[in-house]
Design a protein around this motif. Structure first.
Motif, PDB file in Angstrom:
ATOM      1  N   ASP A 138       0.640  -1.623   0.425  1.00 15.00           N
ATOM      2  CA  ASP A 138      -0.152  -0.145   0.092  1.00 15.00           C
ATOM      3  C   ASP A 138       0.528   1.414   0.118  1.00 15.00           C
ATOM      4  OD1 ASP A 138       0.623  -0.140   2.007  1.00 15.00           O
ATOM      5  OD2 ASP A 138      -0.873   0.309   3.468  1.00 15.00           O
ATOM      6  N   GLY A 139       1.891   0.902   0.080  1.00 15.62           N
ATOM      7  CA  GLY A 139       3.648   2.495  -0.002  1.00 15.62           C
ATOM      8  C   GLY A 139       3.558   2.856   1.425  1.00 15.62           C
ATOM      9  N   LYS A 140       3.084   2.067   2.363  1.00 19.50           N
ATOM     10  CA  LYS A 140       3.307   2.871   2.900  1.00 19.50           C
ATOM     11  C   LYS A 140       5.642   1.600   3.811  1.00 19.50           C
ATOM     12  CE  LYS A 140      -0.439   3.623   5.662  1.00 19.50           C
ATOM     13  NZ  LYS A 140      -0.889   3.523   7.433  1.00 19.50           N
ATOM     14  N   ILE A 141       5.334   2.292   4.926  1.00 20.74           N
ATOM     15  CA  ILE A 141       6.859   1.503   5.162  1.00 20.74           C
ATOM     16  C   ILE A 141       7.208   1.287   6.674  1.00 20.74           C
ATOM     17  CG2 ILE A 141       9.733   2.008   5.684  1.00 20.74           C
ATOM     18  CD1 ILE A 141       9.197   4.429   2.740  1.00 20.74           C
ATOM     19  N   SER A 142       6.936  -0.184   6.189  1.00 18.47           N
ATOM     20  CA  SER A 142       7.255  -0.495   8.263  1.00 18.47           C
ATOM     21  C   SER A 142       8.491  -0.307   8.207  1.00 18.47           C
ATOM     22  CB  SER A 142       6.900  -1.838   7.959  1.00 18.47           C
ATOM     23  OG  SER A 142       5.740  -1.621   7.348  1.00 18.47           O
ATOM     24  N   ALA A 143       8.877  -0.269   9.465  1.00 15.40           N
ATOM     25  CA  ALA A 143      10.936  -0.084  10.464  1.00 15.40           C
ATOM     26  C   ALA A 143      10.837  -1.325  11.424  1.00 15.40           C
ATOM     27  CB  ALA A 143      10.872   0.532  10.370  1.00 15.40           C
ATOM     28  N   ILE A 144      11.260  -1.838  11.122  1.00 15.65           N
ATOM     29  CA  ILE A 144      11.648  -3.101  12.355  1.00 15.65           C
ATOM     30  C   ILE A 144      12.581  -2.777  12.306  1.00 15.65           C
ATOM     31  CG2 ILE A 144      11.929  -5.562  13.557  1.00 15.65           C
ATOM     32  CD1 ILE A 144       9.853  -6.054  10.835  1.00 15.65           C
ATOM     33  N   LEU A 145      12.997  -2.199  14.231  1.00 17.14           N
ATOM     34  CA  LEU A 145      14.908  -2.423  14.418  1.00 17.14           C
ATOM     35  C   LEU A 145      15.557  -3.370  15.149  1.00 17.14           C
ATOM     36  CD1 LEU A 145      13.635   0.439  17.247  1.00 17.14           C
ATOM     37  CD2 LEU A 145      14.869   1.058  15.379  1.00 17.14           C
ATOM     38  N   ASP A 146      16.810  -3.128  15.238  1.00 18.70           N
ATOM     39  CA  ASP A 146      17.412  -4.065  15.760  1.00 18.70           C
ATOM     40  C   ASP A 146      17.003  -4.801  17.504  1.00 18.70           C
ATOM     41  OD1 ASP A 146      19.914  -5.534  16.719  1.00 18.70           O
ATOM     42  OD2 ASP A 146      20.391  -5.106  14.897  1.00 18.70           O
ATOM     43  N   PRO A 147      17.153  -5.952  17.043  1.00 22.66           N
ATOM     44  CA  PRO A 147      17.137  -6.576  19.028  1.00 22.66           C
ATOM     45  C   PRO A 147      17.155  -5.591  19.849  1.00 22.66           C
ATOM     46  CG  PRO A 147      16.493  -8.100  17.166  1.00 22.66           C
ATOM     47  CD  PRO A 147      17.505  -6.919  16.779  1.00 22.66           C
ATOM     48  N   LYS A 148      18.851  -5.500  19.411  1.00 21.37           N
ATOM     49  CA  LYS A 148      19.304  -4.789  20.438  1.00 21.37           C
ATOM     50  C   LYS A 148      18.972  -3.151  21.093  1.00 21.37           C
ATOM     51  CE  LYS A 148      23.546  -4.244  18.252  1.00 21.37           C
ATOM     52  NZ  LYS A 148      23.352  -4.935  17.237  1.00 21.37           N
ATOM     53  N   TYR A 149      18.172  -2.459  20.109  1.00 19.53           N
ATOM     54  CA  TYR A 149      17.901  -1.250  20.032  1.00 19.53           C
ATOM     55  C   TYR A 149      16.108  -1.515  19.894  1.00 19.53           C
ATOM     56  CZ  TYR A 149      21.917  -0.922  18.107  1.00 19.53           C
ATOM     57  OH  TYR A 149      23.594  -0.657  18.331  1.00 19.53           O
ATOM     58  N   GLN A 150      15.632  -2.720  20.772  1.00 23.05           N
ATOM     59  CA  GLN A 150      13.705  -2.336  20.659  1.00 23.05           C
ATOM     60  C   GLN A 150      13.841  -2.381  21.891  1.00 23.05           C
ATOM     61  OE1 GLN A 150      12.220  -5.665  18.972  1.00 23.05           O
ATOM     62  NE2 GLN A 150      12.991  -5.478  17.276  1.00 23.05           N
ATOM     63  N   PRO A 151      12.735  -1.336  22.516  1.00 24.02           N
ATOM     64  CA  PRO A 151      12.459  -0.978  23.460  1.00 24.02           C
ATOM     65  C   PRO A 151      12.518  -2.403  24.368  1.00 24.02           C
ATOM     66  CG  PRO A 151      10.913  -0.376  22.657  1.00 24.02           C
ATOM     67  CD  PRO A 151      11.709  -0.547  21.335  1.00 24.02           C
ATOM     68  N   PRO A 152      12.622  -2.127  25.939  1.00 22.69           N
ATOM     69  CA  PRO A 152      12.001  -3.602  26.377  1.00 22.69           C
ATOM     70  C   PRO A 152      10.815  -3.713  26.744  1.00 22.69           C
ATOM     71  CG  PRO A 152      12.805  -2.423  28.490  1.00 22.69           C
ATOM     72  CD  PRO A 152      13.297  -1.825  26.266  1.00 22.69           C
ATOM     73  N   THR A 153       9.721  -5.132  26.776  1.00 22.84           N
ATOM     74  CA  THR A 153       8.599  -5.333  26.617  1.00 22.84           C
ATOM     75  C   THR A 153       8.561  -5.721  28.224  1.00 22.84           C
ATOM     76  OG1 THR A 153       9.223  -7.518  26.647  1.00 22.84           O
ATOM     77  CG2 THR A 153       7.690  -6.542  24.791  1.00 22.84           C
ATOM     78  N   ALA A 154       7.306  -5.393  28.888  1.00 25.70           N
ATOM     79  CA  ALA A 154       6.596  -6.375  30.736  1.00 25.70           C
ATOM     80  C   ALA A 154       7.523  -7.794  29.901  1.00 25.70           C
ATOM     81  CB  ALA A 154       5.542  -5.795  30.343  1.00 25.70           C
ATOM     82  N   GLN A 155       7.359  -8.026  29.911  1.00 23.05           N
ATOM     83  CA  GLN A 155       7.742  -9.674  30.281  1.00 23.05           C
ATOM     84  C   GLN A 155       9.141  -9.460  29.408  1.00 23.05           C
ATOM     85  OE1 GLN A 155       6.466 -12.254  26.741  1.00 23.05           O
ATOM     86  NE2 GLN A 155       6.981 -14.740  28.004  1.00 23.05           N
ATOM     87  N   ASP A 156      10.274  -8.850  28.666  1.00 21.21           N
ATOM     88  CA  ASP A 156      11.080  -8.702  29.352  1.00 21.21           C
ATOM     89  C   ASP A 156      11.563  -8.588  30.927  1.00 21.21           C
ATOM     90  OD1 ASP A 156      11.908 -10.048  26.752  1.00 21.21           O
ATOM     91  OD2 ASP A 156      11.574  -7.641  25.794  1.00 21.21           O
ATOM     92  N   LEU A 157      11.088  -7.424  31.342  1.00 24.62           N
ATOM     93  CA  LEU A 157      11.497  -7.519  32.377  1.00 24.62           C
ATOM     94  C   LEU A 157      10.694  -7.680  34.181  1.00 24.62           C
ATOM     95  CD1 LEU A 157      10.447  -3.197  31.979  1.00 24.62           C
ATOM     96  CD2 LEU A 157      13.094  -4.122  32.610  1.00 24.62           C
ATOM     97  N   GLN A 158      10.160  -8.630  33.375  1.00 24.47           N
ATOM     98  CA  GLN A 158       8.943  -9.936  34.344  1.00 24.47           C
ATOM     99  C   GLN A 158       8.267  -8.262  35.328  1.00 24.47           C
ATOM    100  OE1 GLN A 158      11.687 -12.014  36.258  1.00 24.47           O
ATOM    101  NE2 GLN A 158      12.643 -13.219  34.508  1.00 24.47           N
ATOM    102  N   VAL A 159       7.225  -7.890  34.624  1.00 25.00           N
ATOM    103  CA  VAL A 159       6.126  -6.919  35.633  1.00 25.00           C
ATOM    104  C   VAL A 159       5.082  -7.360  34.702  1.00 25.00           C
ATOM    105  CG1 VAL A 159       5.555  -4.434  36.065  1.00 25.00           C
ATOM    106  CG2 VAL A 159       7.854  -4.946  35.875  1.00 25.00           C
ATOM    107  N   HIS A 160       3.895  -7.666  35.966  1.00 25.62           N
ATOM    108  CA  HIS A 160       2.898  -7.273  35.271  1.00 25.62           C
ATOM    109  C   HIS A 160       1.983  -6.536  35.527  1.00 25.62           C
ATOM    110  CE1 HIS A 160      -1.670  -9.508  35.952  1.00 25.62           C
ATOM    111  NE2 HIS A 160      -1.508  -8.286  36.322  1.00 25.62           N
ATOM    112  N   VAL A 161       1.600  -6.366  33.808  1.00 27.33           N
ATOM    113  CA  VAL A 161       0.919  -5.286  33.732  1.00 27.33           C
ATOM    114  C   VAL A 161      -0.616  -5.419  33.057  1.00 27.33           C
ATOM    115  CG1 VAL A 161       0.466  -3.428  31.682  1.00 27.33           C
ATOM    116  CG2 VAL A 161       3.198  -4.304  32.800  1.00 27.33           C
ATOM    117  N   ASP A 162      -1.849  -5.032  34.050  1.00 28.29           N
ATOM    118  CA  ASP A 162      -3.842  -5.492  33.442  1.00 28.29           C
ATOM    119  C   ASP A 162      -3.493  -5.574  32.232  1.00 28.29           C
ATOM    120  OD1 ASP A 162      -3.687  -5.663  36.430  1.00 28.29           O
ATOM    121  OD2 ASP A 162      -3.878  -3.378  36.153  1.00 28.29           O
TER     122      ASP A 162
END
Length: 225
Positions: A138-162
């Motif tokens: 559709d002409g849009k550009i999707s960008a995927i960061l290198d894993p080491k530059y991606q922000p951590p997720t709640a699972q990575d930090l072992q934090v419970h999120v509602d």
């Protein structure tokens, strides 16, 4: 004038129905075939709309024909990959592991400045952090960061999120939405209690929403000075 008025209404309703049948894409997300169909339908409708000497069916039949072809191609593209590739094209890799694929960039007729602009719109300033940049069909550009530059997720930090809850509007523009109120698991007595708590009437509420867990959001009507 009356005939022209009626013809315009009929063609307008027909165009709305045609666009609804094509789907709910935004204009910037139209695939090539959908964009062509949109232009054709608009052009076909404008002729009988302006010239009452042309029979109405002279505009309606071509519109229905173009729409039918679009719907047929849509079904074929879903079932057959070669048809889908012919009609919509394929995603193009523009960057890989921080490197710009110049040849692919040239094939898409995209300049480096435009690529940087698209990445900047996604909050990416350092090109070396991009693992993949892909131009979608559709002409849009999707960008995927290198894993080491991606922000951590709640699972990575072992934090419970509602879990996120979908709010349900029970009052909109001063009108109580009975079906929505019932769907939220509440009743009129509950709503009256909440309105007393906020010290207002339903007519004074612009929007009132409630989540499954009971979180409320209330916005009052603006009062003219």
């Amino acid at each position: 004038m009356f005939i022209s008025y009626i013809r315009t209404i009929i063609l307008y309703v027909l165009l709305i129905a045609a666009v609804r049948l094509m789907g709910k894409r935004q204009l910037g997300e139209l695939e090539p075939t959908e964009f062509v169909v949109a232009i054709l339908i608009a052009d076909l409708a404008s002729v009988p709309m302006q010239d009452i000497g042309i029979p109405l069916f002279a505009g309606v039949i071509p519109i229905l024909t173009v729409l039918s072809i679009e719907l047929i191609f849509s079904v074929l593209s879903i079932r057959f990959r070669p048809v889908r590739k012919f009609l919509s094209g394929s995603p193009v890799m523009l960057m890989e592991n921080g490197q710009i694929l110049v040849q692919n960039l040239m094939e898409t007729r995209l300049t480096v400045d435009e690529l940087i602009q698209h990445l900047r719109a996604q909050g990416i300033l350092d090109l070396s952090t991009v693992q993949y940049a892909i131009m979608e069909v559709d002409g849009k550009i999707s960008a995927i960061l290198d894993p080491k530059y991606q922000p951590p997720t709640a699972q990575d930090l072992q934090v419970h999120v509602d879990a996120a809850e979908m709010p349900v509007a029970v009052i909109s523009d001063g009108v109580i939405l009975d079906e929505q109120l019932k769907a939220s698991g509440r009743n009129q007595a509950w709503l009256d209690k909440q309105l007393r708590h906020f010290g207002c009437k339903a007519q004074e509420v612009f929007l009132l929403t409630v989540t499954k867990s009971g979180k409320l959001y209330l916005c009052r009507q603006e009062v003219d000075a």
